[in-house]
Design an enzyme around this catalytic site. Sequence first.
Site: not given
Lengths: 284, 284, 284, 284
Positions: A192, A201, A227-229
């Site tokens: 990311h 995000g 998401l992205d976690d």
Amino acid sequence: MRNTACLLVSCPDRKGLVAAIADFLLAHNANILHADQHQDREAGLFLMRVEWDLEGFDLGLHRFEEAFSPVAAKHDMTWRLALSSVKPRLAIFVSKFDHCLADLLYRHHAGELYCDIPLILSNHPDTHWLAEAYKIPFVHIDVTKENKAEAEAQQQALMAAHHVDFIVLARYMQVLSADFINAWQNRVINIHHSFLPAFHGAKPYQRAFERGVKLIGATSHYVTEVLDDGPIIEQDVVRISHRDDLEDLVQKGADLEKVVLSRAVKWHIDNRILVYGNKTVVFD
Amino acid sequence: MRNTACLLVSCPDRKGLVAAIADFLLAHNANILHADQHQDREAGLFLMRVEWDLEGFDLGLHRFEEAFSPVAAKHDMTWRLALSSVKPRLAIFVSKFDHCLADLLYRHHAGELYCDIPLILSNHPDTHWLAEAYKIPFVHIDVTKENKAEAEAQQQALMAAHHVDFIVLARYMQVLSADFINAWQNRVINIHHSFLPAFHGAKPYQRAFERGVKLIGATSHYVTEVLDDGPIIEQDVVRISHRDDLEDLVQKGADLEKVVLSRAVKWHIDNRILVYGNKTVVFD
Amino acid sequence: MRNTACLLVSCPDRKGLVAAIADFLLAHNANILHADQHQDREAGLFLMRVEWDLEGFDLGLHRFEEAFSPVAAKHDMTWRLALSSVKPRLAIFVSKFDHCLADLLYRHHAGELYCDIPLILSNHPDTHWLAEAYKIPFVHIDVTKENKAEAEAQQQALMAAHHVDFIVLARYMQVLSADFINAWQNRVINIHHSFLPAFHGAKPYQRAFERGVKLIGATSHYVTEVLDDGPIIEQDVVRISHRDDLEDLVQKGADLEKVVLSRAVKWHIDNRILVYGNKTVVFD
Amino acid sequence: MRNTACLLVSCPDRKGLVAAIADFLLAHNANILHADQHQDREAGLFLMRVEWDLEGFDLGLHRFEEAFSPVAAKHDMTWRLALSSVKPRLAIFVSKFDHCLADLLYRHHAGELYCDIPLILSNHPDTHWLAEAYKIPFVHIDVTKENKAEAEAQQQALMAAHHVDFIVLARYMQVLSADFINAWQNRVINIHHSFLPAFHGAKPYQRAFERGVKLIGATSHYVTEVLDDGPIIEQDVVRISHRDDLEDLVQKGADLEKVVLSRAVKWHIDNRILVYGNKTVVFD
């Protein structure tokens, strides 16, 4: 290239764990090359990685599970054995941005990433030339809102057919379904382009530019349903200034993304990452 | 120590701005020591900082405004003149954590921060000894939910009485009221112990620890009405690992806070910061 | 892509230099996009880089020299004009290590390096495949003790035939002759795999390993007659630990070499570097 | 504050070392809190640090040597036992520059450095006020060419009288004699204001400035007879640019010196450093 075995263990922390593992290995004449352990006091957890030379090791690997199981059972160990002679098989997913792909392919070619890459999978044809230069099979599967389930079924079939062990999303601009992700738990690595949890995000560089931050970052992590976690594997940052416009951020960030992703991939291949809770231990 | 003047200008970007300022200074025989400008293309903004030696400068400073006004008016310039002979006056607000205070006081003593510190103001008596060691007046004003307005009135009166020019919140654990902040726009510098915008608000180290990040950060910024949202002046990060527990994060972070805050204070004193929108330009 | 001109000036520091240049450009209706200057007080030197949009600039570039010469003469300026429309031509020299070459070729392909690469020149055939993948002509010239003068003559002829403007030694393991270097003053960029001046000369990683340093570095610099002693353009370091063996140093160092070299090449292409004495100014 | 013991071992690498130590500790009911080991393949050396809780440990510490000796003898171990309940005693040597001293005293006060500081020793009276602020005894011993031997005898007598365990040279601008150094092998920590081995010896900032480096560094190391050549404990660097003059280098470097020295002191106190050959292992 040494012929080694690597044992990864996690279990409730208690007395005698190091002795139990060291004694087991010594009893079979293992020459330990590297050992590292970690205790998470808060979680009451013991985590260990130990690697030894298989030369002189007197326990046949087909019998390892049988022999080690009593030790593991006694201490409630979750464990995994990995052999340096077995190269893991990596599928790279990519869209149009090709800097991470080019970087991974070069590192693989140079011997930095000890794995096989049976295929590159993309929702665009743009990176085909890179796959060709490095002689890696390339499959183009278009993904739209309408055909997403079908496309994922095709992808899954390809993963199975190529005996893929883990997936790297090298700037793959599609969100995978929960079903897909759950089938590949702790085996899908994403990059990311921000210092998570900041700017999770969409459009992180744009938002970093607008916020006026003085450093930008990149984060590699295992993909989870949120998401992205997922568990963070590696992060790094680079300094920017008011002189850098959005395009400069994208270019400086690309260099970060490459190193942050490639470190995660290398550590995954070298069996140096243990996930617990939503965190990772990366053994030295 | 040179006797210099420093002009800070911001205005709509157009042709002839550098020439206009350079010609004005040359006409008065200024020896320019340092000049730096920045154009924000997106915002259509021109920002400049120019510093010159006052020796040989043939325009009396009491007449500067009168002489420069036509140039400024022609180009819609917002401008400010600062003199190296006038030390800005700093008030430090602190609570119980004293690492940033100790660092600022030492730097001031060592001549790194060219300012006067007429007082340290705290809602706790704990750091009195440090103020004494560095011979700076110390005022203890208790702040509670009930007396907050009254306490701020006292603080404001002290600021006025001591001719304070700017305030540094050196880990001051109270939120200032909007009234207070608006009275000190771009003149209150805070240190937040995270890499903003990640972990704004309370307990950033705790939350960084729980999220499993691989770097922790610190951010100095001008205070605005929205908590931890003002223009960022400086940020930096330090690497952590799974071996670091929460206490390690706090200790590693303290070192970051000190350097990130002291850089911001130094740049503010040296008139190197221009705020525009919610961003800063820090001139080299 | 804007159509811009960039003027680089160095001269003895005195009053009126910024005004002189700004007035000249304004007189010809230049829209300045970026300007940066530096004064080296110790050396009494003024250095400036100014870039402007050619749209609306009312002085034909063929008449620039004639028009600017009086300004330059009056202030003893050494100056150079560069146009964004003229791509500089780069020749890359390489031996067997191909990481820097692969990195430069990818960046060129991705549009990060705004130059033409008419040829890659190597004393080994090993990197031919990379040249092919990126469709750059590749010439293999064997270099031995005996044929060195002859080989350099061939190289020089190729540089001339391809109108090469500057050379990058991307881990080229041959020492160029003084004659060659003098013919390309400040136009040959080398990457040395240490933090110069530490470990200049042969085997820097080996020596860093033996000395037990905690960081390793890389340095890009212009090549002069004295080995590893030319003006430094860029340096960076990466942390190592006792766990890293020599091979790890080589691998971590390779990543440094790539970024440190590519930044230098980019800055050279963008006309952001001025050499004075044995130092460089890299304009922002 | 836990009550722990820490065992540091180095010996020829061979099979069974981890098992031998783990078994010994388990036999006495030790609860291991932290263990870290390193094998230097080239040197054929095994190095280990293991720390355990003394609560529940059933071997009286007065009997530890007797009990552990057979294990140590069998494996040719060099070993050392350290107890968290015994604070090491530190003497700080300083001259006129006081930034490292101020930093160490603050950290000690803040509880970061778990040691006693029975005295500060200086060849100048300038830092007396800092010693007073932190209530540490201060002794001024003038050192000249003529009285050096006598001064060192005085210093040695003070070290003995105060039961000093280790010495930190916090910018002490005198070279200690070989006799002094040999009496304190691996117990004198120095901070050198360069990235060693670059710029060893005098005036490193001046020489870094003249060479035009793009980063400056600091190095903490154990002092040996050869100037600036002892085992390196920690290094770090900070970026500089052409805008930084010599004074800026000195100021930026001071911040580096403080953190690089204080890390070394902390690690020494925490028994995390093992010296072998001219290198150090710093256990995590």
